[in-house]
Design a protein around this motif. Sequence first.
Motif, PDB file in Angstrom:
ATOM      1  N   SER A   1       0.818  -1.214   0.000  1.00  0.00           N
ATOM      2  CA  SER A   1       0.000   0.000   0.000  1.00  0.00           C
ATOM      3  C   SER A   1       0.850   1.263   0.000  1.00  0.00           C
ATOM      4  O   SER A   1       0.457   2.287  -0.566  1.00  0.00           O
ATOM      5  N   SER A   2       2.011   1.207   0.661  1.00  0.00           N
ATOM      6  CA  SER A   2       2.864   2.393   0.723  1.00  0.00           C
ATOM      7  C   SER A   2       3.325   2.817  -0.667  1.00  0.00           C
ATOM      8  O   SER A   2       3.386   4.006  -0.985  1.00  0.00           O
ATOM      9  N   LEU A   3       3.618   1.844  -1.524  1.00  0.00           N
ATOM     10  CA  LEU A   3       4.052   2.157  -2.884  1.00  0.00           C
ATOM     11  C   LEU A   3       2.886   2.667  -3.725  1.00  0.00           C
ATOM     12  O   LEU A   3       3.058   3.559  -4.573  1.00  0.00           O
ATOM     13  N   VAL A   4       1.703   2.137  -3.480  1.00  0.00           N
ATOM     14  CA  VAL A   4       0.509   2.644  -4.156  1.00  0.00           C
ATOM     15  C   VAL A   4       0.266   4.097  -3.754  1.00  0.00           C
ATOM     16  O   VAL A   4      -0.176   4.921  -4.561  1.00  0.00           O
ATOM     17  N   GLY A   5       0.576   4.428  -2.497  1.00  0.00           N
ATOM     18  CA  GLY A   5       0.454   5.811  -2.042  1.00  0.00           C
ATOM     19  C   GLY A   5       1.387   6.746  -2.796  1.00  0.00           C
ATOM     20  O   GLY A   5       1.023   7.881  -3.111  1.00  0.00           O
ATOM     21  N   VAL A   6       2.586   6.275  -3.094  1.00  0.00           N
ATOM     22  CA  VAL A   6       3.529   7.073  -3.886  1.00  0.00           C
ATOM     23  C   VAL A   6       2.976   7.303  -5.288  1.00  0.00           C
ATOM     24  O   VAL A   6       3.055   8.417  -5.833  1.00  0.00           O
ATOM     25  N   ILE A   7       2.396   6.262  -5.880  1.00  0.00           N
ATOM     26  CA  ILE A   7       1.786   6.389  -7.211  1.00  0.00           C
ATOM     27  C   ILE A   7       0.653   7.409  -7.176  1.00  0.00           C
ATOM     28  O   ILE A   7       0.533   8.267  -8.063  1.00  0.00           O
ATOM     29  N   ASP A   8      -0.165   7.359  -6.143  1.00  0.00           N
ATOM     30  CA  ASP A   8      -1.291   8.282  -6.022  1.00  0.00           C
ATOM     31  C   ASP A   8      -0.803   9.725  -5.865  1.00  0.00           C
ATOM     32  O   ASP A   8      -1.373  10.649  -6.445  1.00  0.00           O
ATOM     33  N   GLY A   9       0.261   9.922  -5.096  1.00  0.00           N
ATOM     34  CA  GLY A   9       0.782  11.273  -4.872  1.00  0.00           C
ATOM     35  C   GLY A   9       1.545  11.843  -6.043  1.00  0.00           C
ATOM     36  O   GLY A   9       1.812  13.053  -6.082  1.00  0.00           O
ATOM     37  N   SER A  10       1.898  11.010  -7.032  1.00  0.00           N
ATOM     38  CA  SER A  10       2.664  11.501  -8.182  1.00  0.00           C
ATOM     39  C   SER A  10       1.871  12.502  -9.012  1.00  0.00           C
ATOM     40  O   SER A  10       2.456  13.344  -9.707  1.00  0.00           O
ATOM     41  N   PHE A  11       0.549  12.451  -8.948  1.00  0.00           N
ATOM     42  CA  PHE A  11      -0.283  13.426  -9.662  1.00  0.00           C
ATOM     43  C   PHE A  11       0.005  14.839  -9.171  1.00  0.00           C
ATOM     44  O   PHE A  11       0.175  15.772  -9.961  1.00  0.00           O
ATOM     45  N   GLU A  12       0.065  14.998  -7.848  1.00  0.00           N
ATOM     46  CA  GLU A  12       0.341  16.317  -7.267  1.00  0.00           C
ATOM     47  C   GLU A  12       1.750  16.778  -7.624  1.00  0.00           C
ATOM     48  O   GLU A  12       1.978  17.972  -7.854  1.00  0.00           O
ATOM     49  N   ILE A  13       2.688  15.840  -7.665  1.00  0.00           N
ATOM     50  CA  ILE A  13       4.066  16.203  -8.018  1.00  0.00           C
ATOM     51  C   ILE A  13       4.110  16.751  -9.436  1.00  0.00           C
ATOM     52  O   ILE A  13       4.737  17.791  -9.702  1.00  0.00           O
TER      53      ILE A  13
END
Length: 679
Positions: free
Chosen positions: A35-47
């Motif tokens: 899940s932690s890596l999925v969280g990084v994928i989800d946050g990449s939009f904001e980046i």
Amino acid sequence: IFLGALSFVYFAKALSGSYLKSTITQIERRFDIPSSLVGVIDGSFEIGNLLIIILVSYFGAKLHRPRIIGAGCLIMSAGTFLIAMPQFFMGRYRYERFPSTINSTVSLSPCLQDKSQTPLSALEKSQAKINDAGCEKEAGSSMWIYVLLGNLLRGIGETPIQPLGIAYIDDYAVEENAALYIGCVQTVAIIGPIFGFLLGSLCAKLYVDIGFVDLDGVTISPKDVEWVGAWWLGYLIAGVISVLAGIPFWFLPKHLPKPESRKDSSTSSEHSKFIIEENKDQRMSYWQQAKLAEMAKGKPLEFSSWLLKFFPSLKNLFGNPVYILYLCASIIQFNSLIGMVTYKPKYIEQQYGQTSSKSNFVIGLINIPAVAFGIFSGGLIMKKFGIGILGAAKLFLGSSFFGYLLLLSLFAMGCENSDVAGLTVSYHGAKLMTDYEEALFSECNSGCSCSKNDWDPICGENGVTYVSACLAGCQASNGSGKSTVFFNCSCVGTFESSRSSSAVVGPCQKGNECPKMFLYFLVISVITSYTLSVGGTPGYILLLRCIKPHLKSFALGIYTLAIRVLAGIPAPVYFGVALDTTCLKWGSKRCGGRGACRLYDSSALRYVYLGLTLVLGTVSIFFSVAVLWVLRKKSSPQDETLSANGERGACGTKRRKDNFVTSDQLIQPTYWPEKETRL
């Protein structure tokens, strides 16, 4: 035409964004990642959004805005298509299943007492371990990177839509109609997430490799934890919608004829309400200088001048205690809300035993409309009762307090852990407190050559789930596919409540009380969503009224930047890390290594998910109380009455003239700051 096109773009970007949230668990299982890596994928939009927001905001106003929005739509669609691409390059989805469930003509004993009975899948695994180099190059091992890059590209493409689209409407609409037009765009944007989650619900029902494999040979169902829906299909649909949404902008003009009421006016009516008369001459001389500076070729000098005025205004803004306290309250609250929304489908699936399809359906059809109605109700209450800045602060605090108080009741609305032999209960029925890796093996399966890494659950007639038919000690099987039945399961027979020693494919259902708890959860969840959303509009009004008018553009920019950097990016990551700590059984990748979580501790998941949300919410409430306290200290009853009438705010009633024009010059030398002030 521009209004209709922009509304459709808002719908498209909201649909693709919410669809990503609905596919979090599907992506996690498909790529075997935590899940932690999925969280990084989800946050990449904001980046991706933050990478070019400054460039778009500054240079976009000088260029062909409709075409920039059209180009953004193409980039956004390219990113959406890129997210779906791994499905076509990483091969078919493989899940763990005992061979006899695939080929009924071969009768194998699940309890592998003889090496000659080793099924083909186990041989393939051993061969893969021997050839480590070839295994590492296996297609699909790192395909999740394309999902991350696609989402990053989506963020870049979405960047120009809001600032340039809203500014274009505000430039060329009749002043009285601008707010109505912007309201129409935002209303359509609310519909997007509803369709996004409903599309996620539909795609989650379809098998991931639909159209590529014979569905009759699929031996898992949507209720199985290994089920992966056609997550890629929704991205293709969202990508096509984004392409269609961008087409009209390529045919729209750079400029539209200005309405007669706007031709002779360089300032808005709302701006004139705030700006003190004595500063008009100074302000006009500044705009003349700005125009001359734009015409001149000395751009480095202009930028240096802008930079010198930036820091004093930043100091002025951060010297406002109400703004700083409200900013802190918002950042912490958005951390709790973003984390909660991102993993809500996962929570519903794991806590209440619901399918991904049903989880997305209830969120899209029940929760999202409740949020929209709450935002609308907050604005209606503000207008009907003529609430001023103090009232807005009270309403914002009240909605947060009662919303998180309702959330507290969800602790009592959870389901107990399913009985899984060796993980949550022992093979004799007692509650398990020891290390699960050791407890998976017992006397009843000691004669079997079983792997502790497999996850191929079966349900015994005693109502207990077993990690695999081998670990259940099953000696024979009959049938094929989903109808496979296992017999002579020694571990099923030793369970204290057991009457038979047979088992069927798939995990057992949650307890009888779980459907009722799920219904209670839905009711409280909808009320909580509505209550928290009521404070959205008052909070935004509070932000606008506690800032000096000439600093509003800058203040809103800092606010948006802080929310994205300090909440949008980190919240999904650390929420995912926290949820990973509650995993009882991790899947294993074909080439070795830890995959996605197969089974969570329901009680621990509930306490971590709700507890983290509530802790953050409680901290934000303390900051909201501090905002109200500072406002009470700085304002008088007369100020409150004036602010209710829109004449002036309570935050700066006595020091309105401090650094007025000098700070005004910082924002955008060639871009009029009263644009956002009016909005």
